[in-house]
Write a protein that holds these residues in place. Structure first.
Motif, PDB file in Angstrom:
ATOM      1  N   LEU A  46       0.954  -7.890 -13.135  1.00 50.13           N
ATOM      2  CA  LEU A  46       1.748  -6.690 -13.418  1.00 50.13           C
ATOM      3  C   LEU A  46       1.472  -5.623 -12.358  1.00 50.13           C
ATOM      4  O   LEU A  46       0.331  -5.444 -11.932  1.00 50.13           O
ATOM      5  N   PHE A  47       2.534  -4.943 -11.951  1.00 49.41           N
ATOM      6  CA  PHE A  47       2.399  -3.811 -11.038  1.00 49.41           C
ATOM      7  C   PHE A  47       2.828  -2.566 -11.788  1.00 49.41           C
ATOM      8  O   PHE A  47       3.997  -2.456 -12.171  1.00 49.41           O
ATOM      9  N   ASN A  48       1.894  -1.665 -12.036  1.00 50.30           N
ATOM     10  CA  ASN A  48       2.243  -0.394 -12.684  1.00 50.30           C
ATOM     11  C   ASN A  48       2.505   0.619 -11.573  1.00 50.30           C
ATOM     12  O   ASN A  48       1.618   0.941 -10.795  1.00 50.30           O
ATOM     13  N   THR A  49       3.732   1.114 -11.533  1.00 49.63           N
ATOM     14  CA  THR A  49       4.262   1.707 -10.306  1.00 49.63           C
ATOM     15  C   THR A  49       4.486   3.216 -10.389  1.00 49.63           C
ATOM     16  O   THR A  49       4.535   3.796 -11.468  1.00 49.63           O
ATOM     17  N   CYS A  50       4.693   3.815  -9.200  1.00 45.69           N
ATOM     18  CA  CYS A  50       4.930   5.261  -9.087  1.00 45.69           C
ATOM     19  C   CYS A  50       6.172   5.489  -8.230  1.00 45.69           C
ATOM     20  O   CYS A  50       6.377   4.782  -7.247  1.00 45.69           O
ATOM     21  N   SER A  51       6.973   6.474  -8.608  1.00 47.85           N
ATOM     22  CA  SER A  51       8.212   6.762  -7.864  1.00 47.85           C
ATOM     23  C   SER A  51       8.220   8.145  -7.250  1.00 47.85           C
ATOM     24  O   SER A  51       9.241   8.578  -6.740  1.00 47.85           O
ATOM     25  N   VAL A  52       7.109   8.857  -7.341  1.00 49.08           N
ATOM     26  CA  VAL A  52       7.123  10.265  -6.934  1.00 49.08           C
ATOM     27  C   VAL A  52       7.494  10.411  -5.455  1.00 49.08           C
ATOM     28  O   VAL A  52       8.232  11.305  -5.083  1.00 49.08           O
ATOM     29  N   ARG A  53       6.987   9.504  -4.620  1.00 47.82           N
ATOM     30  CA  ARG A  53       7.364   9.523  -3.197  1.00 47.82           C
ATOM     31  C   ARG A  53       7.789   8.125  -2.764  1.00 47.82           C
ATOM     32  O   ARG A  53       7.324   7.130  -3.308  1.00 47.82           O
ATOM     33  N   GLU A  54       8.652   8.094  -1.744  1.00 43.62           N
ATOM     34  CA  GLU A  54       9.212   6.821  -1.295  1.00 43.62           C
ATOM     35  C   GLU A  54       8.122   5.874  -0.789  1.00 43.62           C
ATOM     36  O   GLU A  54       8.169   4.670  -1.027  1.00 43.62           O
ATOM     37  N   HIS A  55       7.139   6.461  -0.111  1.00 44.86           N
ATOM     38  CA  HIS A  55       6.060   5.679   0.467  1.00 44.86           C
ATOM     39  C   HIS A  55       5.374   4.786  -0.592  1.00 44.86           C
ATOM     40  O   HIS A  55       5.106   3.609  -0.341  1.00 44.86           O
ATOM     41  N   ALA A  56       5.136   5.368  -1.783  1.00 39.63           N
ATOM     42  CA  ALA A  56       4.462   4.621  -2.863  1.00 39.63           C
ATOM     43  C   ALA A  56       5.326   3.427  -3.268  1.00 39.63           C
ATOM     44  O   ALA A  56       4.814   2.332  -3.536  1.00 39.63           O
TER      45      ALA A  56
END
Ligand code: 5AD
Ligand code: SF4
Length: 511
Positions: A46-56
């Motif tokens: 599982l990948f728990n992800t972040c969208s705050v910046r494109e780089h992430a």
């Protein structure tokens, strides 16, 4: 379909995500899964992800991409993308990474065990996401984002003594650059009685420090039995929980920094003298385009109130550099703000346009990347110099710290020597009867004590302190004399430390 029961989870982003991962792991462990260290060993990834910046997002997609070929050797593997990026991209995740089986948004994480099984039995892709902010009434959208906080997993915590406690989800501020109101849904505060119960349970498990989490944590509001509870009331309610030594809360919104909260912090000794209150920019025109809802003058007034009520309180900030239309002159105002407010530290980010946000629709991303980078470096250099100067003020003072455990350096050394990890070390300590000497000097090397190593803890104003000491100090309050510093860390030596007789009963239960 058969699987090996091994789970690998990679988490990026904020503390909310770390907590979400803890809950997901707890749910899967309940079903017999065990954590492993590499996606190569695991049949569930599982990948728990972040969208705050494109780089992430790019980083996640490349990590996911790397699994594509290994997957052929492991046909049973289930790959899931969960969290913010899942809520934001939904079906698009499958277009970008066709080998992904599962997409689960922030408000549907409780569904993961069922959906992982569903993929295994049907080999069909599964998606569980919440409604978009315009897809229904506020109540309908809010109801589609659920959180399931009581399920916890001590192994996933930063240390056995520290735990996050979510007090609210979502955000209704809609700053123009930010995806969070979309990815985490409407602002909803949890009932105070649920939160108090969770804090009690955590304390019984050995937790000494709780960090209350919310996107705008000081906007917390919940009416229970006809009475409105604000964050100040909640702090008062949990303050006397037996076993809890420290209470922190992040992240604050400047406009909601009310006097009742500052007074509660002043009157409740277990509450850290620390506030993370992002300013984001030092120029009123930029703040207006960001729709932050305050001016630099409002922020200054808030700082004056903080300093008047809590003179020893450290304040930290976030800044975005290179936001749409940020001229050199506007940027210099962010530099001026850092000089004026002397933050303990600042997290500085280059503006990253996010599809679906107001700023992306309305404004040009007109500051070149090279200028963003230069401004980032300049602001960081200024903040670093200020942090170092202010940390130097601590040299010679004795501070009370809550010991978290071995420092990163000591943990790395432990790992390279193939010694047990920190959670295992705590488990070993828990078998000791703990009824040792009343004070343990810095260089204690008695039979019952483990060898000294570099430990890390934090002051009440959230400054990081490293010092050499006995690992048995972890989870206790200790006095440390500060001898040197860097911009990020105070370096010290332990003074003395009280050991409670029979403290074994207070040590954590790690099942
Ligand atoms: N670009 C750059 N930084 C951002 N942040 C939020 N959205 C963006 C964006 N689009 C920063 C803010 C926030 C922190 C968590 O991330 O400073 O406080
Ligand atoms: Fe994003 Fe603004 Fe909400 Fe913070 S307050 S999560 S920056 S919208």
């Amino acid at each position: 379909m058969e699987h090996n029961g091994k789970l690998y989870i990679e988490t990026v982003g904020c503390q909310m995500n770390m907590l979400d991962s803890e809950l997901v792991v707890a749910a899967l462990r309940n079903q017999g899964y065990e954590l492993c260290e590499s996606p190569k060993e695991a049949d569930t990834v599982l990948f728990n992800t972040c969208s705050v910046r494109e780089h992430a997002e790019h980083k996640i997609y490349s990590s996911v991409g790397r699994l594509k070929y290994g997957r052929r050797k492991r046909p049973n593997q289930v790959i899931g993308v969960i969290g913010c990026m899942a809520q934001k991209d939904q079906q698009k995740v499958f277009e970008k990474a066709p080998h992904v089986d599962l997409v689960v948004g922030t408000g549907q994480l409780a569904e993961i065990p069922r959906l992982v099984d569903e993929v295994r039995t049907t080999r069909k892709k599964q998606v569980a996401v919440s409604l978009g902010r315009r897809d229904g009434s506020r109540d309908a959208v809010a109801g589609s984002f659920t959180s399931y906080d009581p399920l916890r997993d001590p192994q996933m915590r930063p240390s056995p003594w520290q735990a996050f406690v979510r007090i609210m989800i979502g955000c209704d501020k809609f700053c123009t650059y930010c995806v969070v109101p979309t990815t985490r849904g409407p602002e909803q505060s949890r009932p105070p009685s649920d939160i108090a119960r969770e804090v009690r349970t955590l304390a019984e498990q050995g937790v000494r420090e709780v960090t209350l989490l919310g996107q705008t944590v000081n906007s917390y509001k919940h009416t229970e039995e006809g009475r409105l509870h604000r964050l100040s009331d909640l702090l008062e309610m949990i303050h006397d929980t037996s076993g809890i030594e420290r209470i922190k809360f992040v992240t604050n919104y400047p406009k909601d920094m009310t006097d009742d909260l500052l007074q509660a912090m002043r009157d409740l000794p277990k509450v850290s003298r620390y506030l993370h209150v992002p300013l984001q920019a030092g120029c009123n025109d930029v703040l207006k385009r960001m729709k932050r809802g305050y001016t630099v003058e409002d922020y200054r007034e808030m700082m004056q109130r903080i300093n008047a009520t809590l003179p020893d309180c450290a304040v930290s900030s976030d800044f975005i550099v290179g936001f749409c239309g940020e001229s050199e002159e506007s940027f210099q105002k962010s530099m001026d703000a850092v000089r004026e407010f002397r933050f303990k530290n600042s997290f500085i980010f280059k503006y990253s346009p996010r599809p679906g946000t107001k700023a992306d629709d309305l404004f040009d991303d007109d500051v070149p990347e090279s200028v963003k980078k230069r401004r980032n470096n300049e602001l960081l250099a200024l903040q670093t110099a200020i942090s170092e100067e202010d940390n130097a003020e601590f040299i010679g003072r004795t501070v009370e710290i809550l010991v978290e455990g071995p420092s990163k350096k000591a943990s790395r050394e432990r790992a390279s020597m193939d010694l047990p990890g920190w959670h295992d070390a705590a488990k070993l300590e828990a078998t000791d009867d703990g009824a040792g000497a009343d004070t343990v000097p810095a260089d204690s090397s008695g039979a019952a004590a483990s060898a000294a190593m570099q430990l890390v803890g934090r002051t009440k104003c959230d400054r990081i302190v490293v010092f050499d000491g006995n690992p048995r100090l972890a989870g206790t309050l200790a006095e440390v004399r500060v001898e040197d510093c860097t911009a990020t860390t105070l370096l010290g030596a332990i003074v003395t430390r009280e050991v409670q007789h029979g403290s074994a009963g207070l040590l954590p239960i790690l099942s």
